[in-house]
Scaffold this motif. Structure first.
Motif, PDB file in Angstrom:
ATOM      1  N   GLN A  16       0.822  -1.199   0.000  1.00 41.45           N
ATOM      2  CA  GLN A  16       0.000   0.000   0.000  1.00 41.45           C
ATOM      3  C   GLN A  16       0.868   1.267   0.000  1.00 41.45           C
ATOM      4  O   GLN A  16       0.561   2.235  -0.694  1.00 41.45           O
ATOM      5  N   ALA A  17       1.949   1.246   0.767  1.00 37.82           N
ATOM      6  CA  ALA A  17       2.819   2.419   0.846  1.00 37.82           C
ATOM      7  C   ALA A  17       3.580   2.629  -0.455  1.00 37.82           C
ATOM      8  O   ALA A  17       3.716   3.762  -0.940  1.00 37.82           O
ATOM      9  N   PHE A  18       4.076   1.552  -1.067  1.00 37.32           N
ATOM     10  CA  PHE A  18       4.864   1.682  -2.298  1.00 37.32           C
ATOM     11  C   PHE A  18       4.006   2.187  -3.467  1.00 37.32           C
ATOM     12  O   PHE A  18       4.515   2.890  -4.349  1.00 37.32           O
ATOM     13  N   ARG A  19       2.725   1.843  -3.488  1.00 38.40           N
ATOM     14  CA  ARG A  19       1.876   2.259  -4.600  1.00 38.40           C
ATOM     15  C   ARG A  19       1.278   3.643  -4.409  1.00 38.40           C
ATOM     16  O   ARG A  19       0.677   4.197  -5.324  1.00 38.40           O
ATOM     17  N   ALA A  20       1.427   4.213  -3.191  1.00 37.21           N
ATOM     18  CA  ALA A  20       0.868   5.542  -2.927  1.00 37.21           C
ATOM     19  C   ALA A  20       1.649   6.607  -3.688  1.00 37.21           C
ATOM     20  O   ALA A  20       2.865   6.516  -3.848  1.00 37.21           O
ATOM     21  N   SER A  21       0.932   7.629  -4.123  1.00 34.45           N
ATOM     22  CA  SER A  21       1.552   8.731  -4.861  1.00 34.45           C
ATOM     23  C   SER A  21       1.450  10.009  -4.055  1.00 34.45           C
ATOM     24  O   SER A  21       0.393  10.351  -3.546  1.00 34.45           O
ATOM     25  N   GLY A  22       2.549  10.742  -3.944  1.00 33.84           N
ATOM     26  CA  GLY A  22       2.537  12.011  -3.224  1.00 33.84           C
ATOM     27  C   GLY A  22       1.587  13.015  -3.846  1.00 33.84           C
ATOM     28  O   GLY A  22       0.901  13.755  -3.173  1.00 33.84           O
ATOM     29  N   THR A  23       1.506  13.034  -5.182  1.00 29.29           N
ATOM     30  CA  THR A  23       0.629  13.973  -5.862  1.00 29.29           C
ATOM     31  C   THR A  23      -0.829  13.681  -5.552  1.00 29.29           C
ATOM     32  O   THR A  23      -1.612  14.578  -5.234  1.00 29.29           O
ATOM     33  N   SER A  41      -1.716  14.659  -1.899  1.00 25.42           N
ATOM     34  CA  SER A  41      -1.831  16.090  -1.653  1.00 25.42           C
ATOM     35  C   SER A  41      -3.043  16.694  -2.339  1.00 25.42           C
ATOM     36  O   SER A  41      -3.537  17.733  -1.932  1.00 25.42           O
ATOM     37  N   SER A  42      -3.549  16.058  -3.403  1.00 28.06           N
ATOM     38  CA  SER A  42      -4.709  16.592  -4.104  1.00 28.06           C
ATOM     39  C   SER A  42      -6.013  16.128  -3.478  1.00 28.06           C
ATOM     40  O   SER A  42      -7.084  16.533  -3.898  1.00 28.06           O
ATOM     41  N   GLY A  43      -5.910  15.236  -2.495  1.00 27.81           N
ATOM     42  CA  GLY A  43      -7.114  14.777  -1.805  1.00 27.81           C
ATOM     43  C   GLY A  43      -7.772  13.584  -2.456  1.00 27.81           C
ATOM     44  O   GLY A  43      -8.788  13.100  -1.978  1.00 27.81           O
ATOM     45  N   MET A  44      -7.197  13.072  -3.563  1.00 27.35           N
ATOM     46  CA  MET A  44      -7.795  11.931  -4.238  1.00 27.35           C
ATOM     47  C   MET A  44      -7.502  10.628  -3.510  1.00 27.35           C
ATOM     48  O   MET A  44      -8.171   9.634  -3.694  1.00 27.35           O
ATOM     49  N   GLU A  45      -6.444  10.626  -2.708  1.00 30.34           N
ATOM     50  CA  GLU A  45      -6.098   9.425  -1.959  1.00 30.34           C
ATOM     51  C   GLU A  45      -5.888   9.830  -0.507  1.00 30.34           C
ATOM     52  O   GLU A  45      -4.780  10.111  -0.067  1.00 30.34           O
ATOM     53  N   PRO A  46      -6.967   9.924   0.261  1.00 29.04           N
ATOM     54  CA  PRO A  46      -6.857  10.431   1.629  1.00 29.04           C
ATOM     55  C   PRO A  46      -6.085   9.491   2.537  1.00 29.04           C
ATOM     56  O   PRO A  46      -5.922   8.319   2.231  1.00 29.04           O
ATOM     57  N   SER A  47      -5.624  10.044   3.637  1.00 29.61           N
ATOM     58  CA  SER A  47      -4.953   9.228   4.639  1.00 29.61           C
ATOM     59  C   SER A  47      -5.945   8.234   5.236  1.00 29.61           C
ATOM     60  O   SER A  47      -7.151   8.459   5.211  1.00 29.61           O
ATOM     61  N   PRO A  48      -5.464   7.121   5.762  1.00 31.47           N
ATOM     62  CA  PRO A  48      -6.380   6.160   6.398  1.00 31.47           C
ATOM     63  C   PRO A  48      -7.162   6.824   7.519  1.00 31.47           C
ATOM     64  O   PRO A  48      -6.673   7.726   8.189  1.00 31.47           O
ATOM     65  N   ALA A  73       8.350   4.413   4.283  1.00 31.23           N
ATOM     66  CA  ALA A  73       7.427   3.623   5.108  1.00 31.23           C
ATOM     67  C   ALA A  73       7.291   2.208   4.555  1.00 31.23           C
ATOM     68  O   ALA A  73       7.291   1.229   5.308  1.00 31.23           O
ATOM     69  N   GLY A  74       7.180   2.095   3.220  1.00 31.02           N
ATOM     70  CA  GLY A  74       7.078   0.777   2.605  1.00 31.02           C
ATOM     71  C   GLY A  74       8.302  -0.075   2.888  1.00 31.02           C
ATOM     72  O   GLY A  74       8.196  -1.274   3.160  1.00 31.02           O
ATOM     73  N   THR A  75       9.480   0.556   2.829  1.00 33.09           N
ATOM     74  CA  THR A  75      10.719  -0.165   3.122  1.00 33.09           C
ATOM     75  C   THR A  75      10.750  -0.632   4.577  1.00 33.09           C
ATOM     76  O   THR A  75      11.180  -1.751   4.881  1.00 33.09           O
ATOM     77  N   VAL A  76      10.279   0.240   5.483  1.00 31.80           N
ATOM     78  CA  VAL A  76      10.227  -0.121   6.905  1.00 31.80           C
ATOM     79  C   VAL A  76       9.289  -1.306   7.108  1.00 31.80           C
ATOM     80  O   VAL A  76       9.623  -2.275   7.807  1.00 31.80           O
ATOM     81  N   PHE A  77       8.089  -1.253   6.507  1.00 29.34           N
ATOM     82  CA  PHE A  77       7.132  -2.354   6.648  1.00 29.34           C
ATOM     83  C   PHE A  77       7.728  -3.656   6.100  1.00 29.34           C
ATOM     84  O   PHE A  77       7.569  -4.726   6.702  1.00 29.34           O
ATOM     85  N   LEU A  78       8.405  -3.546   4.952  1.00 34.05           N
ATOM     86  CA  LEU A  78       9.021  -4.735   4.348  1.00 34.05           C
ATOM     87  C   LEU A  78      10.102  -5.302   5.261  1.00 34.05           C
ATOM     88  O   LEU A  78      10.184  -6.523   5.475  1.00 34.05           O
ATOM     89  N   GLY A  79      10.925  -4.421   5.831  1.00 38.27           N
ATOM     90  CA  GLY A  79      11.969  -4.866   6.748  1.00 38.27           C
ATOM     91  C   GLY A  79      11.402  -5.521   7.997  1.00 38.27           C
ATOM     92  O   GLY A  79      11.912  -6.549   8.467  1.00 38.27           O
ATOM     93  N   LEU A  80      10.311  -4.936   8.529  1.00 39.85           N
ATOM     94  CA  LEU A  80       9.672  -5.514   9.711  1.00 39.85           C
ATOM     95  C   LEU A  80       9.095  -6.893   9.399  1.00 39.85           C
ATOM     96  O   LEU A  80       9.162  -7.807  10.231  1.00 39.85           O
ATOM     97  N   ALA A  81       8.522  -7.035   8.195  1.00 41.44           N
ATOM     98  CA  ALA A  81       7.961  -8.327   7.801  1.00 41.44           C
ATOM     99  C   ALA A  81       9.058  -9.383   7.717  1.00 41.44           C
ATOM    100  O   ALA A  81       8.899 -10.511   8.198  1.00 41.44           O
ATOM    101  N   LEU A  82      10.187  -9.030   7.094  1.00 44.24           N
ATOM    102  CA  LEU A  82      11.293  -9.975   6.974  1.00 44.24           C
ATOM    103  C   LEU A  82      11.865 -10.347   8.338  1.00 44.24           C
ATOM    104  O   LEU A  82      12.219 -11.500   8.590  1.00 44.24           O
ATOM    105  N   THR A  83      11.951  -9.344   9.240  1.00 48.62           N
ATOM    106  CA  THR A  83      12.448  -9.617  10.582  1.00 48.62           C
ATOM    107  C   THR A  83      11.518 -10.570  11.327  1.00 48.62           C
ATOM    108  O   THR A  83      11.972 -11.494  12.029  1.00 48.62           O
ATOM    109  N   LEU A  84      10.215 -10.364  11.136  1.00 52.43           N
ATOM    110  CA  LEU A  84       9.242 -11.233  11.808  1.00 52.43           C
ATOM    111  C   LEU A  84       9.306 -12.654  11.275  1.00 52.43           C
ATOM    112  O   LEU A  84       9.219 -13.637  12.021  1.00 52.43           O
TER     113      LEU A  84
END
Length: 208
Positions: free
Chosen positions: A90-97, A100-107, A192-203
């Motif tokens: 979910q984090a890797f596919r998110a776009s900053g643009t 910020s335009s409101g098309m993809e709101p925060s959870p 964030a995506g990298t952190v989630f991926l690292g946490l998954a591998l650690t788990l």
């Protein structure tokens, strides 16, 4: 029930453990930086709700299952890793643009709260840590051991709230400044995506 000479060292140790870099405080930091201080605080509450579940499990003796059963440990471990991988995607596919335009709101806050609970509960290392840590400070000579475990778990959660709350507020302030740039938003999402991926591998590599 538990004397101060036991409670004070326990609370100090809990503070130090909460400060030590780990999956939960990194999770609070990234979510707060991405979505703001309120989001970080809600994630923190979700994580601490998970700690309530772990404390109750130890008090009732349920956590012993994850220490003695390799299958139960593995099932919970892979469930947690799968959830973290989904968050990474979910984090890797998110776009900053788009954010910020409101098309993809925060959870929403409920989604973030649930995210925190799942992050904590699906980590069997937390259950086993509580099983090993809390009973060290309880004694049958001081009365009901389950009640002592619940009290100790409550103190640990209080320490966690203080430390994680500070992390959420600081990271949220930094995130507000960084989020002025759409490019930086995209970098934060990739981080964030990298952190989630690292946490998954650690788990996945975690052993009983």
């Amino acid at each position: 029930m538990i004397p101060l000479e036991i409670l004070i060292p326990f609370f100090t140790a809990s503070l130090l453990l909460a400060l030590a870099p780990g999956p939960d405080n990194i999770f609070v930091l990234t979510q707060s930086a991405l979505h703001g201080r309120a989001a970080g605080l809600v994630v923190m509450l979700g994580l601490c709700t998970g700690l309530v579940a772990h404390t109750t499990a130890v008090a009732l003796g349920v956590a012993v299952i994850f220490q003695t059963s390799a299958m139960a440990f593995s099932l919970l471990k892979f469930a947690g890793a799968g959830y973290l991988l989904w968050l990474a995607w979910q984090a890797f596919r998110a776009s900053g643009t788009r954010i910020s335009s409101g098309m993809e709101p925060s959870p929403g806050l409920l989604a973030l709260y649930s995210r925190g609970i799942l992050m904590n509960i699906t980590n069997p290392k937390v259950a086993i840590f509580f099983l090993a840590f809390l009973p060290q400070f309880a004694s049958p000579s001081r009365g009901s051991v389950p009640l002592q475990i619940l009290l100790l778990g409550g103190l640990f959660i209080l320490a966690t709230l203080g430390v994680f709350g500070g992390i959420a507020l600081m990271a949220g302030t930094l995130g507000q400044w960084l989020n002025r740039s759409q490019g930086v938003q995209k970098i934060l999402n990739r981080l964030a995506g990298t952190v989630f991926l690292g946490l998954a591998l650690t788990l996945v590599r975690a052993q009983r």
